[in-house]
Design a protein around this motif. Structure first.
Motif, PDB file in Angstrom:
ATOM      1  N   ALA A  51       0.829  -1.204   0.000  1.00  0.00           N
ATOM      2  CA  ALA A  51       0.000   0.000   0.000  1.00  0.00           C
ATOM      3  C   ALA A  51       0.862   1.252   0.000  1.00  0.00           C
ATOM      4  CB  ALA A  51      -0.939  -0.014   1.198  1.00  0.00           C
ATOM      5  N   SER A  52       1.935   1.255   0.780  1.00  0.00           N
ATOM      6  CA  SER A  52       2.840   2.406   0.824  1.00  0.00           C
ATOM      7  C   SER A  52       3.531   2.613  -0.520  1.00  0.00           C
ATOM      8  CB  SER A  52       3.888   2.211   1.929  1.00  0.00           C
ATOM      9  OG  SER A  52       3.275   2.105   3.192  1.00  0.00           O
ATOM     10  N   LEU A  53       3.942   1.509  -1.124  1.00  0.00           N
ATOM     11  CA  LEU A  53       4.580   1.595  -2.436  1.00  0.00           C
ATOM     12  C   LEU A  53       3.589   2.104  -3.485  1.00  0.00           C
ATOM     13  CD1 LEU A  53       7.055   1.081  -4.209  1.00  0.00           C
ATOM     14  CD2 LEU A  53       6.303  -1.305  -4.445  1.00  0.00           C
ATOM     15  N   ALA A  54       2.351   1.658  -3.369  1.00  0.00           N
ATOM     16  CA  ALA A  54       1.331   2.074  -4.337  1.00  0.00           C
ATOM     17  C   ALA A  54       1.109   3.578  -4.292  1.00  0.00           C
ATOM     18  CB  ALA A  54       0.021   1.331  -4.063  1.00  0.00           C
ATOM     19  N   ARG A  55       1.156   4.148  -3.105  1.00  0.00           N
ATOM     20  CA  ARG A  55       0.977   5.602  -3.010  1.00  0.00           C
ATOM     21  C   ARG A  55       2.135   6.335  -3.684  1.00  0.00           C
ATOM     22  NH1 ARG A  55      -0.386   4.123   2.377  1.00  0.00           N
ATOM     23  NH2 ARG A  55      -2.636   4.162   2.734  1.00  0.00           N
ATOM     24  N   MET A  56       3.328   5.756  -3.606  1.00  0.00           N
ATOM     25  CA  MET A  56       4.496   6.390  -4.206  1.00  0.00           C
ATOM     26  C   MET A  56       4.450   6.320  -5.722  1.00  0.00           C
ATOM     27  SD  MET A  56       7.423   4.922  -1.604  1.00  0.00           S
ATOM     28  CE  MET A  56       8.738   5.553  -2.659  1.00  0.00           C
ATOM     29  N   THR A  57       3.875   5.256  -6.269  1.00  0.00           N
ATOM     30  CA  THR A  57       3.857   5.062  -7.721  1.00  0.00           C
ATOM     31  C   THR A  57       2.555   5.493  -8.361  1.00  0.00           C
ATOM     32  OG1 THR A  57       3.007   2.785  -7.552  1.00  0.00           O
ATOM     33  CG2 THR A  57       5.408   3.097  -7.479  1.00  0.00           C
ATOM     34  N   GLY A  58       1.656   6.107  -7.572  1.00  0.00           N
ATOM     35  CA  GLY A  58       0.371   6.518  -8.125  1.00  0.00           C
ATOM     36  C   GLY A  58      -0.539   5.352  -8.436  1.00  0.00           C
ATOM     37  N   GLY A  59      -0.315   4.213  -7.787  1.00  0.00           N
ATOM     38  CA  GLY A  59      -1.169   3.051  -8.000  1.00  0.00           C
ATOM     39  C   GLY A  59      -0.727   2.150  -9.127  1.00  0.00           C
ATOM     40  N   ILE A  60       0.412   2.429  -9.750  1.00  0.00           N
ATOM     41  CA  ILE A  60       0.914   1.606 -10.861  1.00  0.00           C
ATOM     42  C   ILE A  60       1.856   0.550 -10.306  1.00  0.00           C
ATOM     43  CG2 ILE A  60       2.209   1.569 -13.016  1.00  0.00           C
ATOM     44  CD1 ILE A  60      -0.468   2.922 -13.238  1.00  0.00           C
ATOM     45  N   SER A  61       1.603  -0.705 -10.624  1.00  0.00           N
ATOM     46  CA  SER A  61       2.421  -1.804 -10.137  1.00  0.00           C
ATOM     47  C   SER A  61       3.791  -1.814 -10.827  1.00  0.00           C
ATOM     48  CB  SER A  61       1.721  -3.139 -10.384  1.00  0.00           C
ATOM     49  OG  SER A  61       2.597  -4.222 -10.156  1.00  0.00           O
ATOM     50  N   PRO A  62       4.904  -1.772 -10.086  1.00  0.00           N
ATOM     51  CA  PRO A  62       6.227  -1.862 -10.715  1.00  0.00           C
ATOM     52  C   PRO A  62       6.409  -3.167 -11.485  1.00  0.00           C
ATOM     53  CG  PRO A  62       6.420  -1.155  -8.424  1.00  0.00           C
ATOM     54  CD  PRO A  62       4.999  -1.592  -8.627  1.00  0.00           C
ATOM     55  N   HIS A  63       5.763  -4.244 -11.004  1.00  0.00           N
ATOM     56  CA  HIS A  63       5.901  -5.526 -11.691  1.00  0.00           C
ATOM     57  C   HIS A  63       5.371  -5.433 -13.115  1.00  0.00           C
ATOM     58  CE1 HIS A  63       4.597  -9.567 -12.966  1.00  0.00           C
ATOM     59  NE2 HIS A  63       5.672  -9.981 -12.322  1.00  0.00           N
ATOM     60  N   ALA A  64       4.272  -4.716 -13.302  1.00  0.00           N
ATOM     61  CA  ALA A  64       3.703  -4.587 -14.637  1.00  0.00           C
ATOM     62  C   ALA A  64       4.682  -3.890 -15.578  1.00  0.00           C
ATOM     63  CB  ALA A  64       2.378  -3.824 -14.573  1.00  0.00           C
ATOM     64  N   MET A  65       5.357  -2.865 -15.070  1.00  0.00           N
ATOM     65  CA  MET A  65       6.309  -2.136 -15.906  1.00  0.00           C
ATOM     66  C   MET A  65       7.542  -2.991 -16.220  1.00  0.00           C
ATOM     67  SD  MET A  65       6.160   1.743 -14.352  1.00  0.00           S
ATOM     68  CE  MET A  65       6.394   1.285 -12.627  1.00  0.00           C
ATOM     69  N   ILE A  66       8.076  -3.658 -15.197  1.00  0.00           N
ATOM     70  CA  ILE A  66       9.271  -4.486 -15.390  1.00  0.00           C
ATOM     71  C   ILE A  66       8.973  -5.640 -16.335  1.00  0.00           C
ATOM     72  CG2 ILE A  66      10.893  -6.028 -14.221  1.00  0.00           C
ATOM     73  CD1 ILE A  66      10.546  -4.214 -11.733  1.00  0.00           C
ATOM     74  N   ASP A  67       7.813  -6.265 -16.152  1.00  0.00           N
ATOM     75  CA  ASP A  67       7.419  -7.382 -17.012  1.00  0.00           C
ATOM     76  C   ASP A  67       7.296  -6.941 -18.463  1.00  0.00           C
ATOM     77  OD1 ASP A  67       6.249 -10.133 -17.508  1.00  0.00           O
ATOM     78  OD2 ASP A  67       4.505  -8.913 -18.012  1.00  0.00           O
ATOM     79  N   ALA A  68       6.698  -5.783 -18.683  1.00  0.00           N
ATOM     80  CA  ALA A  68       6.501  -5.296 -20.047  1.00  0.00           C
ATOM     81  C   ALA A  68       7.832  -5.039 -20.745  1.00  0.00           C
ATOM     82  CB  ALA A  68       5.649  -4.037 -20.033  1.00  0.00           C
ATOM     83  N   TRP A  69       8.746  -4.320 -20.066  1.00  0.00           N
ATOM     84  CA  TRP A  69      10.021  -4.006 -20.705  1.00  0.00           C
ATOM     85  C   TRP A  69      10.898  -5.242 -20.872  1.00  0.00           C
ATOM     86  CZ3 TRP A  69      10.624  -0.080 -23.568  1.00  0.00           C
ATOM     87  CH2 TRP A  69       9.996   1.132 -23.291  1.00  0.00           C
ATOM     88  N   GLY A  70      10.845  -6.161 -19.908  1.00  0.00           N
ATOM     89  CA  GLY A  70      11.618  -7.393 -20.052  1.00  0.00           C
ATOM     90  C   GLY A  70      11.132  -8.223 -21.223  1.00  0.00           C
TER      91      GLY A  70
END
Length: 605
Positions: A51-70
């Motif tokens: 939840a704390s991480l989500a507030r920092m990223t505006g609700g965007i999952s880092p896993h989704a971004m990493i998975d897409a670029w990988g």
């Protein structure tokens, strides 16, 4: 008559709270509910961190971004043909850029090789046609063009990851656009020279005010000139019912005769209802009242942490079904023309299919405005919607009880970031221009929240799993089918809708068999719906499908229907009239001590 205590006048079978909870919509495998709040300490720790991480990223999952670029990088690495193609494109773009720069140095600038997108208004100032700004602009657009090609379809790459990388790259490039920097933007330099720097001082004040409101989560108040109940949401009416989820407004008649069958408007709860009752000249509700209809409209509660456990089924039962009960008490025996907008339209489709299954014939027709029933092609809002992303949002909602206003408005703005984020930032912070209030601008800023459980159910069951059209959406323990709907339908889509793309809205025709009229109108998700008669440069296409007719694809339908000038509202009025009964004296609007329109829920910050 319906009382103010929440008890419907019409007698309906009651299953009791315990029974109802057991038969709530089978929307999700694991809905977010009260039981999620009583977790093992280790599980609670995990959710708290997320939840704390989500507030920092505006609700965007880092896993989704990493998975897409990988995924993109691995597929590009094994595609030497695509690599050579991109090398050639880089070479060609560089040569075009060099040729354009050389022509500028010679004093005879040639035609610009790269053009901005349709909605990209950052380059409208004439200074972008002069050196060196023209070359900087073209360098940015050349880079943008190359990355667009680099993130285009790649064999073997998951389509969702393909679209994610393209979206993220556009967002990243927009942050370094020369239009965002004072020394690189001729419009900012010109304004600074003319105003002796006053624009930068005013912009700094605007930035400080915006930053303070973001940090304190302070809700920007509605300007006095746009006060609700006097300037906006000013159609005369009375709150005839209120429960813990919605207020029902009955509007006062403006004609001597009204149609016997009333209209019920179901707005989305992701926004306040008065998008349909803005200024008197563009108020959809006022116009409809003037056409001789008895109009009712739901005004949803703006939920807080105490309403975290409200479910999608609560919205159906306490919203649409309760409103029909109240209307039945005011106009006994009258069938209702139901109109759902955006998310309200999706819920109305669910309610209509359930009523058809249960042989409840209180609906005379169903109108869906910019509303989807199938979400397989729901546009860029779906880009980051997977199990990881939904779990990420659920953890954030678990900690605060709702999805907050900035978290939703930011997602919508990101779809058109070049216009809704960066162009606005330049105007406000570097040109020193205030945000001039407009009726629709005031409404956009008057944002709402989404209760945690409902939003979790909606994201999982409707968006992620697409259960409505997959035949797996259950209400009260039994699956519903849109093909059960037999009443006439009127479906409106808008040409440039980024929230409910028109080809996605079109799929209503694929999953229903009833008599259906489809309209495609000029504009976006909101501006296309607010297309009052007399609005300049408006057009629409309209087509009719008889009940049981064969399906026709959207592109074939588009080619077969020419644009017609004017407002689609008039077409809808004619359609309603053909499906309405005789006219007579309007019903009395009785005060029940709940106040006048626009009610109290719409005023909640």
């Amino acid at each position: 008559m319906t009382g103010t205590d929440g008890k419907p006048a019409r007698s309906r079978p009651s299953t009791g709270d315990a029974g109802r909870k057991q038969r709530l919509s089978a929307v999700t495998r694991r809905p977010l509910d009260a039981s999620d709040r009583d977790l093992h300490p280790y599980a609670a720790l995990d959710r708290g961190v997320m939840a704390s991480l989500a507030r920092m990223t505006g609700g965007i999952s880092p896993h989704a971004m990493i998975d897409a670029w990988g995924d993109w990088a691995m597929h590009l690495a094994r595609a030497p043909g695509r690599q050579l193609e991109l090398m050639e494109r880089a070479r060609d773009n560089w040569l075009k850029l060099a040729q354009f720069g050389a022509s500028g140095l010679s004093g005879k600038p040639g035609k610009k090789p790269f053009a901005p997108g349709t909605y990209d208004t950052r380059w409208s100032h004439p200074g972008w046609d002069r050196p060196p700004f023209a070359l900087w602009q073209q360098g940015f657009l050349a880079t943008q063009d190359w990355w667009q090609a680099a993130t285009a379809d790649l064999r073997g790459l998951r389509k969702q990851n393909n679209e994610r990388t393209g979206f993220m790259m556009r967002q990243l490039l927009d942050t370094v656009s020369p239009s965002n920097f004072p020394m690189g933007n001729p419009e900012i330099l010109e304004a600074t020279w003319k105003n002796a720097g006053r624009n930068l001082f005013d912009g700094a004040l605007h930035y400080a005010d915006d930053a303070r409101r973001v940090l304190t989560q302070e809700h920007r108040p509605v300007p006095e000139d746009f006060a609700l109940g006097t300037a906006l949401a000013a159609t005369p009416g009375t709150v005839v019912y209120r429960n813990d989820l919605m207020e029902l407004i009955q509007y006062a008649p403006s004609t001597e005769q009204v149609h016997a069958e009333p209209v019920l408007i179901v707005p989305a709860w992701i926004m306040k209802y008065y998008i349909l009752d803005l200024s008197p000249h563009n108020s959809f509700i006022r116009w409809l009242v003037d056409q001789g209809y008895t109009v009712f409209c739901i005004s949803w509660l703006n939920p807080g942490a105490d309403q975290a456990d409200l479910s999608l089924e609560d919205y159906r039962l306490k919203g649409i079904m309760q409103a029909l009960d109240v209307i039945g008490g005011i106009l006994p025996g009258a069938r209702v023309h139901a109109n759902g907008y955006c998310l309200g339209g999706t819920l109305l489709a669910i309610a209509a299919a359930t009523m058809a299954r249960d042989h409840d014939d209180r609906l005379a027709s169903v109108t869906l405005m910019a509303a989807q029933v199938d979400f397989a092609e729901a546009g860029e809002l779906l880009l980051f919607l997977d199990e990881s992303q939904v779990a990420f949002l659920e953890d954030m909602m678990w900690s605060q009880g709702y999805l907050d206003r900035p978290q939703m408005s930011g997602a919508f703005a990101a779809i058109r970031s070049e216009d809704l984020i960066w162009s606005r930032a330049v105007r406000r912070y570097f040109l020193g221009e205030p945000d001039l209030p407009t009726d629709i601008g005031v409404w956009v800023n008057d944002t709402t929240r989404m209760p945690a459980r409902m939003h979790s159910e909606y994201l999982r069951g409707i968006f992620l799993e697409n259960r409505i059209t997959a035949g797996r959406f259950a209400v009260e323990g039994r699956v519903i089918a849109l093909k059960d709907i037999e009443v006439p339908m009127f479906v409106v889509a808008t040409e440039t809708d980024h929230i409910a793309p028109w080809r996605s809205v079109w799929k209503t025709a694929l999953f229903t068999d009833c008599d259906l009229t489809f309209v495609l109108t000029k504009g976006g998700h909101n501006t296309g719906i607010l297309s009052e008669p007399g609005h300049p440069r408006r057009h629409y296409r309209i087509g009719h499908r008889t009940a049981g007719a064969h399906y026709q694809g959207p592109d074939r339908w588009l080619a077969a229907h020419e644009p017609q000038k004017g407002s689609w509202w008039l077409e809808w009025a004619d359609w309603l009239k053909t499906h309405s009964g005789d006219t007579g004296a309007p019903p009395e609007v009785k005060s029940r001590g709940l106040g006048d329109a626009p009610g109290s829920y719409v005023l909640q910050p």
